[in-house]
Write an enzyme that holds these catalytic residues in place. Structure first.
Site, PDB file in Angstrom:
ATOM      1  N   HIS A 205      53.939  23.374  62.211  1.00 31.37           N
ATOM      2  CA  HIS A 205      55.091  24.219  61.452  1.00 31.37           C
ATOM      3  C   HIS A 205      56.070  24.302  62.282  1.00 31.37           C
ATOM      4  CE1 HIS A 205      55.834  28.592  59.870  1.00 31.37           C
ATOM      5  NE2 HIS A 205      56.839  28.200  60.298  1.00 31.37           N
TER       6      HIS A 205
ATOM      7  N   ASP B  69      49.497  26.097  51.285  1.00 32.97           N
ATOM      8  CA  ASP B  69      49.881  27.170  52.500  1.00 32.97           C
ATOM      9  C   ASP B  69      49.446  28.607  52.081  1.00 32.97           C
ATOM     10  OD1 ASP B  69      50.674  28.504  54.733  1.00 32.97           O
ATOM     11  OD2 ASP B  69      52.768  28.423  54.471  1.00 32.97           O
TER      12      ASP B  69
END
Length: 429
Positions: A172, A293
């Site tokens: 991330h 996600d």
């Protein structure tokens, strides 16, 4: 089961036979056996099941948002036959004990699954790597907004260990030191302030850092939910892989007036220009994977000011339908949809029996009418959260989803639905 006259992603018309868990034959003309279920797939598209490499099914710890049962039903209804769950549950998946606890819940899944292990100051690499771990991630590089954030030294140590174990590192990439603190002075109902705060420049800087560390360790770096053309280009040029979410492809800062805090996610929505740039990079091959996600929260939780609402949106059920709608409109080819949802994912994460309609592969198959577009409605989806950021948009949804030869989801001509049993397996087992 025999699919007759199915159109494959490359445009060929083939009969496809399923025996047990595998694809037994792909041929131009197969004769049905006496006891075989025959599916007339004329004018239908038969795709390999999608592999969503980035979901948050929330269990253990946050079952009111999602469970493995509800999340996997949503996945199957959207043509996703394998998911990879991220580690920021409660407890976080940072040890073998936590991995085993999550794996027990995953036995409720209708679709195949993998579990990512996470890195924090408390992680236990020896016990994690002794499990059938899918990958090392989601590693929040310099992200100050959660319990998964790590410091640079720990990140480097984790990447080096992952390289030794031949494990992909899912990053991330947002550098919190570049967040625009002045944006926090904006009002709670100024929803665009979230995008101003988590500035686009923070992504490119973190991607550069992750690539540099990965290069030093010869690790395979995969950049999660890339939201900017700059970040995607950096990953591509360095030989790393990256994914984009449907919300970064189809939503932008221009949508905040309609979405409100339902549009808050990390990384945040970007400008319309950057959104269009991400679509261009999906089309031309710069971006390797579309992953959702999928991070559901209840509508009550989302009903807060921009500084208090949780980040994340559901998406596992609408990813493939949205992409197939783009193919129906001519933006993408069906081959490109297949590659970014299945073939490329299987290659990156070493799933040799998934990702393509080939003899000997797992019979993870999705049958769709490529012209049957319908409106997306949150109250018709199957996630526990009951809403979608894509309300009112069009999608092409599956008629039938198989997971290793078993029916996981089926919709009849009258709109009735049925689901199979919880038979998902750990793809690393």
């Amino acid at each position: 089961m025999l699919f007759q006259h199915a159109t494959l992603a490359d445009g060929r018309t083939r009969d496809v036979r399923v025996e047990g868990e595998q694809i037994a034959a792909v041929d131009a003309d197969l004769t049905p056996a006496d006891d075989e279920r025959v599916v007339d797939a004329t004018d239908r598209l038969l795709l390999p099941g999608a592999i969503d490499a980035h979901v948050h099914f929330r269990q253990p710890g946050y079952e009111h948002k999602e469970t493995w049962e509800t999340g996997s039903r949503s996945a199957a209804a959207g043509g996703v036959t394998t998911v990879v769950d991220q580690p920021n549950t409660s407890p976080p998946t940072t040890s073998g004990e936590a991995f085993d606890e999550k794996a027990a819940f995953a036995e409720q899944s209708l679709v195949d699954w993998g579990i990512n292990g996470g890195v924090t100051g408390e992680w236990d690499p020896d016990s994690l790597f002794s499990r059938p771990l899918f990958a090392l991630g989601e590693v929040f590089l310099a992200d100050s907004t959660g319990n998964m954030g790590i410091e640079a030294d720990l990140f480097a140590d984790a990447v080096a260990r992952a390289a030794e174990e031949d494990v992909v590192v899912t990053v991330h990439a947002e550098d919190a030191t570049l967040f625009d603190q002045s944006a926090k002075e904006r009002a709670a109902d100024d929803y665009d302030a979230w995008s101003a705060y988590r500035a686009a420049e923070a992504e490119a800087a973190a991607v550069e850092r992750a690539l540099a560390v990965g290069g030093d360790s010869a690790a395979q770096i995969h950049i999660a939910h890339t939201s900017t053309p700059e970040g995607a280009d950096l990953a591509h040029d360095a030989g790393a892989t990256c994914e984009v979410t449907p919300h970064h492809l189809f939503l932008s800062r221009d949508d905040y007036d309609e979405l409100g805090t339902k549009g808050r996610m990390n990384p945040p929505l970007r400008s319309e220009e950057r959104r269009a740039g991400m679509v261009d990079r999906l089309v031309d091959g710069t971006i390797d994977v579309v992953a959702t996600d999928h991070a559901p929260h209840t509508e009550t939780e989302k009903d807060a000011g921009i500084w208090d609402a949780p980040s994340g949106v559901p998406g596992v059920e609408t990813m493939l339908p949205l992409l197939l709608e783009e193919a129906r409109n001519g933006t993408l080819s069906h081959e490109r949809v297949r590659d970014v949802t299945a073939a490329n994912v299987a290659e990156i994460f070493d799933l040799p029996r998934k990702g393509s309609v080939e003899v000997g592969n797992d019979a993870d198959l999705v049958l769709v009418d490529p012209e049957a577009s319908r409106e997306i409605r949150g109250d018709e989806l199957h996630s526990n959260c009951g809403w979608t950021p894509f309300e009112g948009r069009q999608g092409v949804f599956p008629e039938l989803t198989l997971v290793r030869g078993d029916v996981a989801y089926e919709r009849d001509g009258d709109g009735g639905e049925s689901f199979g049993d919880a038979a998902g397996q750990n793809v690393r087992q």
